[in-house]
Design a protein around this motif. Structure first.
Motif, PDB file in Angstrom:
ATOM      1  N   PRO A   1       0.757  -1.056   0.272  1.00  0.00           N
ATOM      2  CA  PRO A   1      -0.071  -0.072   0.163  1.00  0.00           C
ATOM      3  C   PRO A   1       1.081   1.640  -0.174  1.00  0.00           C
ATOM      4  CG  PRO A   1      -0.744  -1.544   1.565  1.00  0.00           C
ATOM      5  CD  PRO A   1       0.495  -2.307   1.325  1.00  0.00           C
ATOM      6  N   PHE A   2       0.283   2.287  -0.245  1.00  0.00           N
ATOM      7  CA  PHE A   2       0.993   3.517  -0.456  1.00  0.00           C
ATOM      8  C   PHE A   2      -0.166   4.310  -0.764  1.00  0.00           C
ATOM      9  CE2 PHE A   2       0.271   3.238  -4.999  1.00  0.00           C
ATOM     10  CZ  PHE A   2       0.109   4.443  -5.567  1.00  0.00           C
ATOM     11  N   GLU A   3       0.471   5.464  -0.601  1.00  0.00           N
ATOM     12  CA  GLU A   3      -0.754   6.694  -0.314  1.00  0.00           C
ATOM     13  C   GLU A   3      -1.106   7.946  -2.047  1.00  0.00           C
ATOM     14  OE1 GLU A   3      -3.241   9.767   3.089  1.00  0.00           O
ATOM     15  OE2 GLU A   3      -0.771  10.630   1.926  1.00  0.00           O
ATOM     16  N   LEU A   4      -1.194   7.616  -2.674  1.00  0.00           N
ATOM     17  CA  LEU A   4      -1.431   8.596  -3.835  1.00  0.00           C
ATOM     18  C   LEU A   4      -2.489   9.741  -3.515  1.00  0.00           C
ATOM     19  CD1 LEU A   4      -2.669   6.828  -7.578  1.00  0.00           C
ATOM     20  CD2 LEU A   4      -3.897   8.860  -6.167  1.00  0.00           C
TER      21      LEU A   4
ATOM     22  N   PRO B   1       0.138  16.345  -9.378  1.00  0.00           N
ATOM     23  CA  PRO B   1       1.068  15.690  -7.839  1.00  0.00           C
ATOM     24  C   PRO B   1       1.367  13.933  -7.785  1.00  0.00           C
ATOM     25  CG  PRO B   1      -1.287  17.063  -7.585  1.00  0.00           C
ATOM     26  CD  PRO B   1      -1.592  16.302  -9.491  1.00  0.00           C
ATOM     27  N   GLN B   2       0.928  13.389  -9.218  1.00  0.00           N
ATOM     28  CA  GLN B   2       1.731  11.986  -8.798  1.00  0.00           C
ATOM     29  C   GLN B   2       2.583  12.253  -9.356  1.00  0.00           C
ATOM     30  OE1 GLN B   2      -1.218   9.127 -10.073  1.00  0.00           O
ATOM     31  NE2 GLN B   2      -2.423  10.745 -10.304  1.00  0.00           N
ATOM     32  N   LEU B   3       3.417  13.082  -9.956  1.00  0.00           N
ATOM     33  CA  LEU B   3       4.883  13.270  -9.730  1.00  0.00           C
ATOM     34  C   LEU B   3       5.551  12.711  -8.829  1.00  0.00           C
ATOM     35  CD1 LEU B   3       4.918  15.815 -12.367  1.00  0.00           C
ATOM     36  CD2 LEU B   3       6.022  13.743 -13.277  1.00  0.00           C
ATOM     37  N   TRP B   4       5.035  13.371  -7.142  1.00  0.00           N
ATOM     38  CA  TRP B   4       5.499  13.022  -5.892  1.00  0.00           C
ATOM     39  C   TRP B   4       5.829  11.823  -5.873  1.00  0.00           C
ATOM     40  CZ3 TRP B   4       8.458  15.357  -2.974  1.00  0.00           C
ATOM     41  CH2 TRP B   4       8.845  15.077  -1.492  1.00  0.00           C
ATOM     42  N   ASN B   5       4.160  10.908  -6.506  1.00  0.00           N
ATOM     43  CA  ASN B   5       4.761   9.701  -5.834  1.00  0.00           C
ATOM     44  C   ASN B   5       5.672   8.928  -6.414  1.00  0.00           C
ATOM     45  OD1 ASN B   5       1.018   9.236  -5.760  1.00  0.00           O
ATOM     46  ND2 ASN B   5       1.884   8.951  -3.771  1.00  0.00           N
TER      47      ASN B   5
ATOM     48  N   VAL C   1       4.980  -4.904 -11.334  1.00  0.00           N
ATOM     49  CA  VAL C   1       6.277  -4.042 -11.787  1.00  0.00           C
ATOM     50  C   VAL C   1       4.999  -2.123 -10.867  1.00  0.00           C
ATOM     51  CG1 VAL C   1       6.645  -4.400 -13.423  1.00  0.00           C
ATOM     52  CG2 VAL C   1       4.461  -2.920 -13.505  1.00  0.00           C
ATOM     53  N   ARG C   2       6.384  -1.382 -10.967  1.00  0.00           N
ATOM     54  CA  ARG C   2       5.761  -0.157 -10.431  1.00  0.00           C
ATOM     55  C   ARG C   2       4.405   0.407 -11.101  1.00  0.00           C
ATOM     56  NH1 ARG C   2      10.705   0.379  -8.715  1.00  0.00           N
ATOM     57  NH2 ARG C   2      11.482   1.355  -6.838  1.00  0.00           N
ATOM     58  N   PRO C   3       3.117   0.379 -10.291  1.00  0.00           N
ATOM     59  CA  PRO C   3       1.714   1.611 -11.066  1.00  0.00           C
ATOM     60  C   PRO C   3       2.767   2.494 -11.147  1.00  0.00           C
ATOM     61  CG  PRO C   3       2.262   1.433  -8.741  1.00  0.00           C
ATOM     62  CD  PRO C   3       3.038   0.917  -8.887  1.00  0.00           C
ATOM     63  N   GLY C   4       2.032   2.604 -12.579  1.00  0.00           N
ATOM     64  CA  GLY C   4       2.005   4.513 -13.366  1.00  0.00           C
ATOM     65  C   GLY C   4       1.323   5.707 -13.212  1.00  0.00           C
ATOM     66  N   ILE C   5       1.426   6.587 -14.161  1.00  0.00           N
ATOM     67  CA  ILE C   5       0.200   7.558 -13.819  1.00  0.00           C
ATOM     68  C   ILE C   5      -0.131   6.958 -15.735  1.00  0.00           C
ATOM     69  CG2 ILE C   5       0.302  10.494 -14.799  1.00  0.00           C
ATOM     70  CD1 ILE C   5       2.538  10.618 -12.603  1.00  0.00           C
ATOM     71  N   SER C   6       0.566   6.101 -16.317  1.00  0.00           N
ATOM     72  CA  SER C   6      -0.027   6.243 -17.286  1.00  0.00           C
ATOM     73  C   SER C   6       0.544   4.966 -17.673  1.00  0.00           C
ATOM     74  CB  SER C   6       0.492   7.143 -18.339  1.00  0.00           C
ATOM     75  OG  SER C   6      -0.162   6.837 -20.056  1.00  0.00           O
TER      76      SER C   6
END
Length: 197
Positions: A49-52, A86-90, A122-127
């Protein structure tokens, strides 16, 4: 290498977009109220889990349906994908990548088949590959198939292709991000579907 590229591009993006982010923040506070950011726990790499974080696009009227809570301004943020900035921060923190399967809901984890669960390898992505191949026009099963295809075929050049396809879709106002397919929550895959029948 991918993590390094993600870090550099996310840091550069946050610097370049600092002024627009501040302007959007003020507008969200003014038009939608506080807090300006929407935060939600999502599954990341290996389901951790992480905070999006993203800009909020709905009002606080919890007694209304989501479609009724989205204002014209909120719809504009979504259609232009400005709410995703803001997901660039993630990405900078390492929770996400620029490109990868979109992080969905924690409640979906128990519903996945073992094959569908591989989207978390894999890590989730913005797209991602599913988002540039008709996110809202495909079923959940097809979306997951596209996600798994990306996991099995990921490469630097595939990420570059997805990156530019994403920009194209954003410019022509095709929504390339989101959680649900056509607003329909994922409720699991039937035995027939998972077996290919």
């Amino acid at each position: 290498m991918k993590r390094t590229i993600d870090f550099i591009l996310a840091a550069a993006g946050l610097l370049v977009l600092a002024l627009p982010v501040c302007i959007i923040y003020v507008l969200v506070r003014w038009k939608l109220g506080s807090p300006a950011f929407f935060r939600q726990t999502r599954p990341g790499l290996h389901g951790k889990p992480f905070e999006l974080v993203k800009f909020r696009s709905m009002t606080d009227e919890v007694h209304k349906l989501d479609s009724e809570r989205i204002t014209p301004f909120g719809q504009f943020l979504r259609s232009t994908s400005l709410d995703e900035i803001p997901q660039l921060w993630n990405v900078l923190k390492g929770d996400m990548s620029l490109i990868g399967p979109r992080p969905l809901l924690m409640s979906y984890l128990p519903l996945y088949t073992p094959e569908q669960m591989r989207r978390h390898n894999v890590r989730p992505g913005i797209s991602g590959w599913a988002q540039v191949n008709g996110r809202c026009a495909v079923s959940w099963e097809e979306k997951f198939r596209l996600d798994i295809w990306y996991v099995d075929n990921q490469s630097f050049w595939l990420d570059v292709k997805i990156f530019f396809l994403t920009i194209k879709k954003v410019l022509i106002r095709q929504n390339v991000v989101g959680v649900d397919v056509n607003g329909i929550p994922f409720t699991g895959t039937s035995a027939e579907s998972s077996s290919g029948k």
